[in-house]
Motif scaffolding. Structure first.
Motif, short mmCIF file in Angstrom:
data_model
loop_
_atom_site.label_atom_id
_atom_site.label_comp_id
_atom_site.label_asym_id
_atom_site.label_seq_id
_atom_site.Cartn_x
_atom_site.Cartn_y
_atom_site.Cartn_z
N ILE A 132 -6.71 0.41 -0.38
CA ILE A 132 -5.29 0.75 -0.42
C ILE A 132 -4.81 0.82 -1.87
O ILE A 132 -4.07 1.72 -2.25
CB ILE A 132 -4.46 -0.29 0.37
CG1 ILE A 132 -4.71 -0.14 1.87
CG2 ILE A 132 -2.95 -0.11 0.08
CD1 ILE A 132 -4.06 -1.23 2.70
N ILE A 183 1.21 14.19 -3.06
CA ILE A 183 0.51 12.93 -2.77
C ILE A 183 1.28 12.12 -1.73
O ILE A 183 0.72 11.61 -0.76
CB ILE A 183 0.32 12.12 -4.07
CG1 ILE A 183 -0.73 12.80 -4.96
CG2 ILE A 183 -0.10 10.69 -3.76
CD1 ILE A 183 -0.79 12.25 -6.36
N THR A 188 2.49 0.05 0.69
CA THR A 188 2.75 0.21 -0.74
C THR A 188 2.78 -1.14 -1.43
O THR A 188 2.23 -1.32 -2.52
CB THR A 188 4.09 0.94 -0.96
OG1 THR A 188 4.13 2.12 -0.19
CG2 THR A 188 4.27 1.28 -2.44
N ASN A 239 1.25 13.50 1.77
CA ASN A 239 -0.02 13.28 2.45
C ASN A 239 -0.20 11.85 2.94
O ASN A 239 -1.25 11.47 3.43
CB ASN A 239 -1.19 13.65 1.53
CG ASN A 239 -1.34 15.16 1.38
OD1 ASN A 239 -1.01 15.91 2.28
ND2 ASN A 239 -1.84 15.59 0.24
N ASN A 283 0.19 9.02 1.03
CA ASN A 283 -0.22 8.08 0.00
C ASN A 283 0.98 7.67 -0.87
O ASN A 283 2.10 8.10 -0.63
CB ASN A 283 -1.32 8.70 -0.87
CG ASN A 283 -2.55 9.02 -0.06
OD1 ASN A 283 -3.04 8.21 0.72
ND2 ASN A 283 -3.07 10.23 -0.21
N THR A 284 0.73 6.86 -1.85
CA THR A 284 1.80 6.40 -2.73
C THR A 284 1.54 6.87 -4.16
O THR A 284 0.41 7.18 -4.53
CB THR A 284 1.89 4.86 -2.73
OG1 THR A 284 0.63 4.31 -3.12
CG2 THR A 284 2.23 4.36 -1.33
N TYR A 285 2.62 6.90 -4.96
CA TYR A 285 2.48 7.36 -6.33
C TYR A 285 3.35 6.51 -7.25
O TYR A 285 4.54 6.40 -7.04
CB TYR A 285 2.88 8.83 -6.48
CG TYR A 285 2.61 9.36 -7.87
CD1 TYR A 285 1.38 9.91 -8.18
CD2 TYR A 285 3.57 9.28 -8.87
CE1 TYR A 285 1.10 10.37 -9.46
CE2 TYR A 285 3.31 9.74 -10.15
CZ TYR A 285 2.07 10.29 -10.45
OH TYR A 285 1.81 10.72 -11.71
N GLU A 320 -8.52 8.21 5.13
CA GLU A 320 -9.58 8.17 4.12
C GLU A 320 -10.33 6.85 4.16
O GLU A 320 -11.55 6.81 3.99
CB GLU A 320 -8.99 8.42 2.74
CG GLU A 320 -8.51 9.85 2.52
CD GLU A 320 -7.70 10.03 1.26
OE1 GLU A 320 -7.70 11.14 0.70
OE2 GLU A 320 -7.02 9.06 0.84
N SER A 340 8.02 5.36 -1.46
CA SER A 340 6.58 5.62 -1.55
C SER A 340 6.15 5.93 -2.98
O SER A 340 4.95 6.03 -3.25
CB SER A 340 6.20 6.80 -0.65
OG SER A 340 6.46 6.50 0.70
N GLY A 396 -5.25 3.94 -3.63
CA GLY A 396 -4.43 5.06 -3.21
C GLY A 396 -4.95 5.81 -1.99
O GLY A 396 -4.44 6.88 -1.66
N LEU A 397 -5.96 5.25 -1.31
CA LEU A 397 -6.51 5.94 -0.15
C LEU A 397 -5.59 5.82 1.06
O LEU A 397 -4.96 4.78 1.27
CB LEU A 397 -7.88 5.36 0.22
CG LEU A 397 -9.10 6.00 -0.48
CD1 LEU A 397 -9.06 5.73 -1.98
CD2 LEU A 397 -10.39 5.45 0.12
N SER A 398 -5.51 6.87 1.85
CA SER A 398 -4.74 6.87 3.08
C SER A 398 -5.53 6.14 4.17
O SER A 398 -6.73 5.87 4.01
CB SER A 398 -4.44 8.30 3.54
OG SER A 398 -5.65 8.95 3.90
#
Length: 206
Positions: A161, A118, A198, A121, A123-125, A169, A100, A164-166
């Motif tokens: 996406i 992040i 991702t 929660n 999401n990805t980073y 969101e 992720s 970075g929105l889930s």
């Protein structure tokens, strides 16, 4: 507030000890265990049911790329690759295997903590330098896919996406249910031959 349960997997004792101190200092993260190689990491991820696994790439017995796949196949943990290596091959394989996030050990401690939050929660980073590499090199086989293949709603979701929105969101932003968002993502994955959200973000940014 429940603490984020983290497993540190790195073959360097000093790195493991330093990360444990840094991550535990803020009170939001609990380092439940550490592992000395990929195989050890897989076993401890299964046993401890952790939220996030910090995973090095080059390790004995089983490397981080292989361990990432095993962890994603056998647990619900999310994987953040934390390494000194930014070679394209490692980045691509780690993401293909379900990571992720991907960042370098030279990162500021606060950035590492933020990345864990992040990822936890949903999401990805991707660190800036890593993202630049991905834009240039990743998923060449999908370059022939055009956005014309997608509906307007699918295009909208792809863009969100990539920001970075889930799923939650996205559903709130465009006023559709979270289940409907998941259905659209399934359709997008089928059209791009990708495996998870991702990869959608990286494919689009490229």
């Amino acid at each position: 507030m429940n603490k984020i349960k983290v497993l540190i997997c790195d073959d360097d004792t000093l790195i493991r000890d330093a990360l444990k101190i840094i991550l535990s200092a803020g009170g939001e993260i609990e380092v439940v265990d550490t592992a000395v190689n990929g195989e050890d990491g897989v076993n401890k991820a299964i046993r401890n049911e952790v939220d996030v696994v910090l995973l090095d790439i080059r390790m004995p017995v089983m490397n981080g790329v292989e361990a990432c796949k095993e962890i994603k196949d056998k647990t619900n943990s999310r994987v953040l690759v934390l390494t000194t290596f930014d070679e394209d091959e490692y980045i691509v394989q780690a993401i293909k295997n379900g990571a992720s996030g991907y960042m370098l050990k030279s990162s500021d401690p606060k950035e590492i903590i933020d990345a864990i939050k992040i990822i936890n929660n949903g999401n990805t980073y991707m660190q800036g330098d890593i993202m630049d590499k991905l834009r240039e090199n990743i998923f060449q086989n999908n370059s022939s896919k055009k956005l014309e293949n997608f509906t307007e709603r699918e295009k909208q979701i792809i863009e969100l996406i990539s920001e970075g929105l889930s799923n939650k969101e996205i559903s709130q932003k465009i006023f559709i249910s979270e289940g409907t968002v998941k259905n659209y993502i399934t359709s997008i994955l089928n059209k791009t031959n990708l495996k998870h959200r991702t990869q959608i973000a990286i494919w689009y940014l490229k």
